[in-house]
Design an enzyme around this catalytic site. Structure first.
Site, PDB file in Angstrom:
ATOM      1  N   MET A  81       0.910  -1.330  -0.135  1.00 54.72           N
ATOM      2  CA  MET A  81      -0.086  -0.138   0.029  1.00 54.72           C
ATOM      3  C   MET A  81       0.981   1.266  -0.016  1.00 54.72           C
ATOM      4  SD  MET A  81      -2.060  -1.644   3.116  1.00 54.72           S
ATOM      5  CE  MET A  81      -3.352  -0.457   3.423  1.00 54.72           C
ATOM      6  N   GLY A  97       2.586   4.334   4.137  1.00 56.89           N
ATOM      7  CA  GLY A  97       2.980   3.291   3.592  1.00 56.89           C
ATOM      8  C   GLY A  97       3.032   2.138   4.185  1.00 56.89           C
ATOM      9  N   SER A  98       2.511   0.860   3.887  1.00 55.81           N
ATOM     10  CA  SER A  98       2.602  -0.292   4.599  1.00 55.81           C
ATOM     11  C   SER A  98       2.301  -1.408   3.595  1.00 55.81           C
ATOM     12  CB  SER A  98       1.455  -0.097   5.614  1.00 55.81           C
ATOM     13  OG  SER A  98       0.432   0.305   5.073  1.00 55.81           O
ATOM     14  N   ARG A  99       2.053  -2.796   4.155  1.00 53.05           N
ATOM     15  CA  ARG A  99       1.830  -3.913   3.408  1.00 53.05           C
ATOM     16  C   ARG A  99       0.842  -4.676   4.183  1.00 53.05           C
ATOM     17  NH1 ARG A  99       7.327  -7.606   2.184  1.00 53.05           N
ATOM     18  NH2 ARG A  99       6.203  -9.466   2.852  1.00 53.05           N
TER      19      ARG A  99
END
Length: 227
Positions: free
Chosen positions: A99, A187-189
């Site tokens: 993301m 921002g990430s996952r």
């Protein structure tokens, strides 16, 4: 389109600070109109960037017990068989969605069922696509015993910019496919771990929409029309 609850406080104080700074400039730096106008323009752009990050668009959710829907908006960056060391302690199919800061950062339940395991892990802040981020970054691990039968593990992972993970579930909760289970700021996952016989329905680099894109299908005795 509406603003997510996780952003309302941040947006209020951001707006208050920017308005205060602009008023101070126009009162005490009145002779430098060019600088004041540039600062005002930057303030508007900054506020709009933060505003879009916390948007919460309406979604027509896809619901079916043997389908796995994307837990987040983003891009598929990992599809592989891997040893899952925390809960299953055996090989699973992993699908990871990255993301970026411009994506919607709501995280959604990929399946319906009962939460059989939940754990929050403090940790590091490697960039979200780094291989170590799945096991060493700040993260949550959620396991749901799906209504189709198999257990599905999904994990929120903080990235280099994300410094706060929010979750709304706990063990024994009943969850519904597509509903929000959390939020990751910046921002990430999200990683999803599935049985080895699950059929992957996405490709590397494919963009996903949380609650809508089918990323995999579980093997069941009565497959859906999507089989």
């Amino acid at each position: 389109m509406k603003i997510h609850k996780e952003g309302r406080r941040i947006l209020f104080f951001t707006l208050l600070i920017l308005l205060t700074l602009n008023l101070l400039l126009y009162n005490f730096n009145a002779d430098n109109n060019t600088f004041n106008r540039i600062f005002s323009g930057v303030s508007v752009v900054l506020f709009l960037l933060i505003l879009q990050f916390f948007r919460s668009p309406y979604r027509n959710l896809l619901l079916h017990e043997d389908l796995i829907v994307a837990p987040a908006d983003g891009k598929v960056v990992v599809i592989e068989e891997i040893e899952e060391p925390e809960y299953f302690k055996d090989k699973r199919k992993q699908i990871s969605i990255f993301m970026s800061p411009i994506n919607v950062h709501i995280t959604r339940n990929p399946v319906s069922g009962i939460v059989s395991y939940f754990k929050y892990h403090p940790g590091n802040y490697f960039v979200a696509w780094h291989p170590k981020s799945s096991t060493q970054n700040e993260r949550t691990t959620v396991v749901v015993e799906s209504t189709a039968g198999p257990e599905v593990l999904f994990r929120q992972i903080a990235g280099a910019m994300a410094r706060r993970i929010v979750w709304y579930v706990k063990e024994k909760d009943e969850v519904s496919q597509g509903e929000e289970f959390g939020f990751i700021k910046f921002g990430s996952r999200v990683d999803v771990f599935l049985p080895l016989d699950a059929e992957v329905k996405v490709e590397l680099g494919q963009k996903t929409k949380g609650g809508q894109t089918v990323i995999a299908q579980l093997k069941t005795e009565t497959p859906s029309l999507f089989g």
